[in-house]
Design an enzyme around this catalytic site. Structure first.
Site, PDB file in Angstrom:
ATOM      1  N   TYR A  33       0.831  -1.207   0.000  1.00 38.09           N
ATOM      2  CA  TYR A  33       0.000   0.000   0.000  1.00 38.09           C
ATOM      3  C   TYR A  33       0.860   1.250   0.000  1.00 38.09           C
ATOM      4  O   TYR A  33       2.060   1.197   0.263  1.00 38.09           O
ATOM      5  CB  TYR A  33      -0.945  -0.002   1.203  1.00 38.09           C
ATOM      6  CG  TYR A  33      -0.294   0.373   2.517  1.00 38.09           C
ATOM      7  CD1 TYR A  33      -0.451   1.651   3.066  1.00 38.09           C
ATOM      8  CD2 TYR A  33       0.481  -0.550   3.224  1.00 38.09           C
ATOM      9  CE1 TYR A  33       0.136   1.995   4.265  1.00 38.09           C
ATOM     10  CE2 TYR A  33       1.072  -0.208   4.428  1.00 38.09           C
ATOM     11  CZ  TYR A  33       0.897   1.056   4.949  1.00 38.09           C
ATOM     12  OH  TYR A  33       1.490   1.400   6.147  1.00 38.09           O
ATOM     13  N   LYS A 148       6.600  -2.116   1.836  1.00 39.46           N
ATOM     14  CA  LYS A 148       5.439  -1.497   2.492  1.00 39.46           C
ATOM     15  C   LYS A 148       4.210  -2.396   2.327  1.00 39.46           C
ATOM     16  O   LYS A 148       3.312  -2.135   1.523  1.00 39.46           O
ATOM     17  CB  LYS A 148       5.178  -0.095   1.932  1.00 39.46           C
ATOM     18  CG  LYS A 148       4.257   0.761   2.813  1.00 39.46           C
ATOM     19  CD  LYS A 148       4.234   2.186   2.315  1.00 39.46           C
ATOM     20  CE  LYS A 148       3.282   3.066   3.123  1.00 39.46           C
ATOM     21  NZ  LYS A 148       3.740   3.267   4.514  1.00 39.46           N
ATOM     22  N   GLU A 180      12.111   2.212  14.172  1.00 42.27           N
ATOM     23  CA  GLU A 180      11.234   3.281  13.681  1.00 42.27           C
ATOM     24  C   GLU A 180       9.974   3.317  14.513  1.00 42.27           C
ATOM     25  O   GLU A 180       9.772   2.492  15.406  1.00 42.27           O
ATOM     26  CB  GLU A 180      10.898   3.060  12.204  1.00 42.27           C
ATOM     27  CG  GLU A 180      10.235   1.733  11.922  1.00 42.27           C
ATOM     28  CD  GLU A 180      10.137   1.411  10.436  1.00 42.27           C
ATOM     29  OE1 GLU A 180      10.292   2.321   9.615  1.00 42.27           O
ATOM     30  OE2 GLU A 180       9.890   0.234  10.101  1.00 42.27           O
ATOM     31  N   LEU A 204      11.386   1.089   6.935  1.00 44.53           N
ATOM     32  CA  LEU A 204      10.841   1.538   5.659  1.00 44.53           C
ATOM     33  C   LEU A 204      11.566   2.797   5.204  1.00 44.53           C
ATOM     34  O   LEU A 204      11.837   3.694   6.010  1.00 44.53           O
ATOM     35  CB  LEU A 204       9.351   1.840   5.802  1.00 44.53           C
ATOM     36  CG  LEU A 204       8.624   2.261   4.518  1.00 44.53           C
ATOM     37  CD1 LEU A 204       8.519   1.090   3.551  1.00 44.53           C
ATOM     38  CD2 LEU A 204       7.244   2.819   4.846  1.00 44.53           C
TER      39      LEU A 204
END
Length: 284
Positions: A33, A148, A180, A204
């Site tokens: 996505y 992702k 993260e 990411l």
């Protein structure tokens, strides 16, 4: 008013949109996505999102059902159809529908869906003036976080853990260092130096991250891409996160400890100002 959404080549009222129960996104989280922000009715960093989408698809050996030009037109049509001035467009591509089998199907047609969410306060978010409170949690996600994917259960658990603790979000920690946030990249500031984890399979590659680091260097700020610990973050002058919908957002507390003065810092505020200004100018 019912939104217009996009499903497999059709623009439909949201209550008429359907996806097969055999879709592999539903059965296996076999999908990817992107989320693209909309400011002033225009798309923020669309090119970056389109390129990262293609990379995610390539990593999973998944076909792209559209060209970048077609995808841009779909985004623009949804903005027009839903009269979006400020908000976001969510895009999801899955491997498609097939009888349940762990092995990839050979003849499935990819599923693509997009929908809008109107959101006020992206640029003028009140939290930019007060800052976020963060907790730290163990990073228990799978190893390919650079793709992702729609596998977002553990980040959802992290968001809920933060909510229960009276915080806004969580930073995930692996092997003693921060990877993260649940839906953002994490940073600390020491003096004029911005520190954030280097890219790899562990995090990411944020589209906002790429833009902000470029802008920081152009503004003569020093950038170090390396791991940092939670304790180092607590001792920093400032901390912040970046994402497609929060842009640059200050962090003022980690695990109950104030960061710096406990208020948003000057470096973070300046980066947010530069980012919003430049993205507005470059929006399509």
């Amino acid at each position: 008013m019912t939104r217009t959404v996009y499903v497999n080549g059709q623009y439909l009222p949201e209550d008429e949109a359907t996806v097969s129960i055999f879709d592999r996104g539903f059965l296996f989280a076999d999908g990817v996505y992107e989320v693209t922000s909309v400011l002033d009715g225009k798309l923020i960093d669309f090119d970056g999102h389109a390129k990262r989408l293609q990379r995610s698809l390539d990593e999973l050996e998944m076909a792209n059902p559209t060209t970048e030009e077609e995808l841009l037109e779909i985004h623009r049509e949804l903005i027009r159809a839903n009269d979006i001035t400020e908000g976001l467009i969510y895009l999801q591509v899955t491997r498609g529908a097939a009888d349940r089998d762990f092995a990839y199907p050979e003849d499935a047609t990819p599923t693509i869906v997009l929908f809008t969410q109107a959101k006020s306060g992206l640029a003028d978010n009140p939290m930019a003036k007060t800052g976020m409170k963060i907790i730290s949690i163990e990073d228990q996600r799978w190893g390919r976080r650079d793709i992702k994917t729609v596998q977002l259960l553990y980040p959802s658990m992290g968001k809920m853990a933060a909510k229960v603790a009276g915080a806004h979000d969580a930073w995930m920690v692996e092997d003693g260092v921060v990877t993260e946030g649940t839906s953002n990249n994490a940073y600390i500031v020491k003096g004029n130096t911005i520190i954030t984890r280097h890219l790899g399979h562990e995090i990411l590659s944020g589209i906002t991250r790429t833009a902000v680091l470029r802008m920081a260097k152009e503004a003569q700020m020093k950038v170090e891409e390396r791991p940092f610990t939670v304790e180092e973050a607590k001792q920093a002058d400032e901390a912040f996160v970046t994402s497609a919908t929060t842009f640059v957002m200050p962090v003022v507390e980690i695990d109950g400890t104030a960061v710096g003065t406990g208020t948003p810092g000057a470096v973070t505020a300046r980066l947010r100002e530069i980012y919003i200004d430049e993205m507005r100018k470059a929006a399509v």
